[in-house]
Design a protein around this motif. Structure first.
Motif, mmCIF file in Angstrom:
data_model
loop_
_atom_site.group_PDB
_atom_site.id
_atom_site.type_symbol
_atom_site.label_atom_id
_atom_site.label_comp_id
_atom_site.label_asym_id
_atom_site.label_seq_id
_atom_site.Cartn_x
_atom_site.Cartn_y
_atom_site.Cartn_z
ATOM 1 N N CYS A 108 -23.768 22.897 6.491
ATOM 2 C CA CYS A 108 -24.896 23.822 6.597
ATOM 3 C C CYS A 108 -24.418 25.253 6.411
ATOM 4 O O CYS A 108 -23.547 25.718 7.149
ATOM 5 N N GLY A 109 -24.997 25.948 5.440
ATOM 6 C CA GLY A 109 -24.691 27.351 5.238
ATOM 7 C C GLY A 109 -25.763 28.222 5.857
ATOM 8 O O GLY A 109 -26.938 27.850 5.886
ATOM 9 N N GLY A 110 -25.368 29.392 6.339
ATOM 10 C CA GLY A 110 -26.309 30.312 6.968
ATOM 11 C C GLY A 110 -26.892 31.286 5.962
ATOM 12 O O GLY A 110 -26.166 32.025 5.308
ATOM 13 N N GLY A 111 -28.201 31.279 5.833
ATOM 14 C CA GLY A 111 -28.869 32.185 4.910
ATOM 15 C C GLY A 111 -29.964 32.967 5.595
ATOM 16 O O GLY A 111 -30.414 32.621 6.686
ATOM 17 N N SER A 112 -30.402 34.017 4.944
ATOM 18 C CA SER A 112 -31.456 34.865 5.494
ATOM 19 C C SER A 112 -32.770 34.725 4.741
ATOM 20 O O SER A 112 -33.832 35.011 5.282
ATOM 21 N N ASP A 113 -32.700 34.318 3.468
ATOM 22 C CA ASP A 113 -33.852 34.349 2.572
ATOM 23 C C ASP A 113 -34.355 35.781 2.393
ATOM 24 O O ASP A 113 -35.526 36.010 2.122
ATOM 25 N N SER A 114 -33.456 36.737 2.552
ATOM 26 C CA SER A 114 -33.830 38.133 2.364
ATOM 27 C C SER A 114 -34.468 38.317 0.990
ATOM 28 O O SER A 114 -34.008 37.718 0.012
ATOM 29 N N PRO A 115 -35.558 39.090 0.891
ATOM 30 C CA PRO A 115 -36.110 40.034 1.859
ATOM 31 C C PRO A 115 -37.124 39.447 2.826
ATOM 32 O O PRO A 115 -37.767 40.199 3.554
ATOM 33 N N ILE A 116 -37.270 38.119 2.852
ATOM 34 C CA ILE A 116 -38.231 37.521 3.775
ATOM 35 C C ILE A 116 -37.802 37.748 5.223
ATOM 36 O O ILE A 116 -38.605 38.070 6.089
ATOM 37 N N GLU A 117 -36.517 37.596 5.505
ATOM 38 C CA GLU A 117 -35.967 37.895 6.823
ATOM 39 C C GLU A 117 -34.881 38.953 6.673
ATOM 40 O O GLU A 117 -34.417 39.232 5.566
ATOM 41 N N THR A 118 -34.453 39.519 7.785
ATOM 42 C CA THR A 118 -33.396 40.512 7.748
ATOM 43 C C THR A 118 -32.108 39.916 7.195
ATOM 44 O O THR A 118 -31.754 38.784 7.510
ATOM 45 N N TYR A 119 -31.412 40.688 6.369
ATOM 46 C CA TYR A 119 -30.147 40.232 5.791
ATOM 47 C C TYR A 119 -28.969 40.438 6.728
ATOM 48 O O TYR A 119 -27.846 40.077 6.402
ATOM 49 N N ASN A 120 -29.185 41.008 7.890
ATOM 50 C CA ASN A 120 -28.098 41.237 8.843
ATOM 51 C C ASN A 120 -27.662 39.905 9.457
ATOM 52 O O ASN A 120 -28.427 39.275 10.192
ATOM 53 N N PRO A 121 -26.443 39.437 9.173
ATOM 54 C CA PRO A 121 -26.033 38.116 9.658
ATOM 55 C C PRO A 121 -25.960 38.020 11.176
ATOM 56 O O PRO A 121 -26.070 36.919 11.726
ATOM 57 N N MET A 122 -25.783 39.141 11.872
ATOM 58 C CA MET A 122 -25.723 39.071 13.330
ATOM 59 C C MET A 122 -27.065 38.639 13.913
ATOM 60 O O MET A 122 -27.106 37.999 14.968
ATOM 61 N N TYR A 123 -28.160 38.974 13.244
ATOM 62 C CA TYR A 123 -29.465 38.474 13.691
ATOM 63 C C TYR A 123 -29.560 36.973 13.470
ATOM 64 O O TYR A 123 -30.127 36.245 14.299
ATOM 65 N N GLY A 124 -29.026 36.489 12.353
ATOM 66 C CA GLY A 124 -29.025 35.054 12.106
ATOM 67 C C GLY A 124 -28.165 34.312 13.118
ATOM 68 O O GLY A 124 -28.538 33.239 13.608
ATOM 69 N N ILE A 125 -27.005 34.871 13.433
ATOM 70 C CA ILE A 125 -26.116 34.262 14.428
ATOM 71 C C ILE A 125 -26.797 34.227 15.796
ATOM 72 O O ILE A 125 -26.769 33.203 16.500
#
Length: 518
Positions: free
Chosen positions: A411-428
């Protein structure tokens, strides 16, 4: 020239919490990993971390790079909750517009508005051509002037993979999926110059939050895919490094395969991308059962079974993996059927989003050479209203990241930016807490990840998604000197503070490409 990096915490990500005291870079690769005392005087160049925390470079496995750059300079309604505020902005923005222009806005989330907007609301403030993309980019609200421009009237029929929303038999301005894309293909005019500006804007923004690379899908949304490829080259090169995995949309794949674009360490060709369904917000994600809050629909299939199989067969004939957007469980089932009918010879197919699954679907996925692009921020954005869409019974395997990893699925972590924030710390943060920073509780916590596993999504797992484990994803001798350097240690802060961690420095190829002030 040898560069020493020391005086901080250096996480290898090979195992949980393994650290080094220092690393050495020779040219653009890691040449030494050191535990113990070091003498800075022995090295040509020294970088003092001053207590900061270094990780392998974070990679986002699902973005729209050009779209992100354009969204950064467009009117965005992300986070807006008042319908009247949206209308006030539209009114002001259209005052100086010519009648032949289109105003295209981003980020509207109708689930967060105090009331639903329609074309009649827009008509009260302007008669200009207005397109407001929903935050998911699978739907948009358009003004009556837009419908008039395209000669779309109340008796228009839905098209394959797209629908026109109605109230009391009349168009209400909302268009979904392919119905939206037809409009945008005419309304959005671009050239190499405008796309280059967007690429530059996005790359600068990505590096400011610690990203050293992204997997992006841009080629089918602009007037000429060659403009996009040239824009990449205009911005990204060995003096301004960034790494792209380039997904190629099915609509342009034949032409892209015929072009002489030169791939290298910054540009890697990736899978053939297409969509199996829509989005949860507009009830176009394709579900096995009807929506709980609207039993009249189970969602929207972009392709029939035979059309899906034809897409997969084409990819197999050209030895290309597929990358398919699928949110609803029925969409996942249809794609797995097609993959099983036409097995891949080499590589892994990419399942994007997989937001709603079940035990039987996960079991099937486990037996196949597939990877999953997951977007942790979706759970922060979609709950609690997602409960109304699908009901409590179907929530157990919604956004089931722990189940996927436990099944051994990459599983890779993605943001789907610009739909969600591209800041990976928010994803984490979202992967661990399964809530937005504004929520008071997490959702479906059985599927929450540890901090270590959440960081893996953007490091070791991201490298596996790209089949590039030999060159990045961990701190090891011989790997690229791509590093994300954070001001605080995510293993040592409180979970509720994870998203607040800032990037101190971003390095690619041993070059500092972003450094925070101070």
């Amino acid at each position: 020239m040898k560069t020493l990096i020391y005086n901080g915490t250096i996480y290898s990500m090979r195992t949980e919490r393994e650290t080094f005291d220092a690393i050495v870079i020779t040219e653009n690769k890691i040449s030494e990993c050191i535990n113990g005392e070091v003498n800075p005087a022995l090295y040509d160049h020294v970088i003092d971390l001053k207590g900061a925390v270094l990780f392998p470079g974070f990679v986002d496995t699902h973005t729209h790079l050009v779209g992100t750059g354009m969204a950064l300079t467009s009117i965005s309604f992300k986070g807006e909750t008042l319908a009247q505020s949206v209308l006030d902005v539209i009114c002001e923005a259209t005052k100086a517009m010519d009648d032949d222009q289109f105003l295209i806005c981003e980020g509207l989330d109708d689930n967060k508005l105090d009331r639903k907007l329609t074309l009649n609301d827009i008509e009260r403030v302007t008669h200009k051509k207005v397109i407001i993309k929903r935050v998911c980019r699978h739907a948009a609200l358009v003004s009556r002037a837009v419908f008039n421009h395209f000669n779309i009237t109340d008796d228009v029929r839905d098209i394959d993979g797209g629908k026109y929303e109605r109230e009391d038999g009349k168009l209400n301005g909302w268009v979904h999926d392919n119905a939206m894309e037809v409009i945008l293909s005419v309304a959005s005019k671009t050239d190499e110059s405008t796309i280059t500006q967007a690429v530059d804007k996005a790359v600068t923004a990505f590096r400011s939050v610690g990203l050293t690379g992204v997997h992006t899908e841009d080629l089918a949304y602009y007037d000429d895919f060659k403009d996009v490829l040239q824009a990449y080259k205009n911005v990204i090169h060995n003096q301004n490094p960034f790494r792209l995995n380039i997904l190629r949309h099915t609509d342009v794949i034949e032409e892209v395969l015929d072009t002489d674009f030169e791939y290298n360490e910054y540009f890697r060709p990736d899978a053939m991308k297409f969509y199996a369904d829509g989005a949860l917000g507009g009830r176009t994600a394709l579900m096995r059962e009807p929506y709980t809050d609207d039993p009249s629909t189970s969602g929207l299939a972009i392709y029939t079974k035979s059309e899906l199989e034809a897409k997969v067969k084409y990819a197999r004939e050209h030895d290309i993996p597929i990358a398919v957007h699928m949110i609803g469980d029925k969409a996942v089932e249809m794609v797995l059927d097609a993959i099983e009918s036409y097995p891949i010879k080499d590589g892994r197919d990419r399942l994007i989003h997989v937001s709603f699954l079940s035990e039987d679907l996960i079991s099937r996925m486990k037996q196949l050479p597939v990877i999953c692009d997951i977007q942790p921020m979706f759970v922060a954005s979609d709950f609690p209203w997602a409960l109304a869409r699908v009901g409590h019974e179907r929530v157990r395997y919604s956004y089931p990241w722990r189940s996927l990893l436990s099944a051994g699925i990459i599983c890779g972590g993605g943001s789907d930016s610009p739909i969600e924030t591209y800041n990976p710390m928010y994803g984490i943060y979202a992967a661990v807490a399964r809530q937005s920073p504004d929520d008071t509780q997490g959702y479906n916590m059985e599927e929450a990840l540890s901090v270590y596993d959440a960081i893996r999504l953007y490091t070791t797992e991201a490298a596996k998604v790209a089949r590039n484990e030999d060159t990045y994803g961990t701190i090891e001798v011989g790997k690229y000197a791509d590093f994300t350097i954070l001001k605080q240690d995510p293993f040592k802060v409180k979970i509720e503070k994870l998203y607040e961690i800032e990037t101190s420095c971003t390095m690619i190829d041993g070059k500092i490409v972003y450094q925070c002030e101070g």
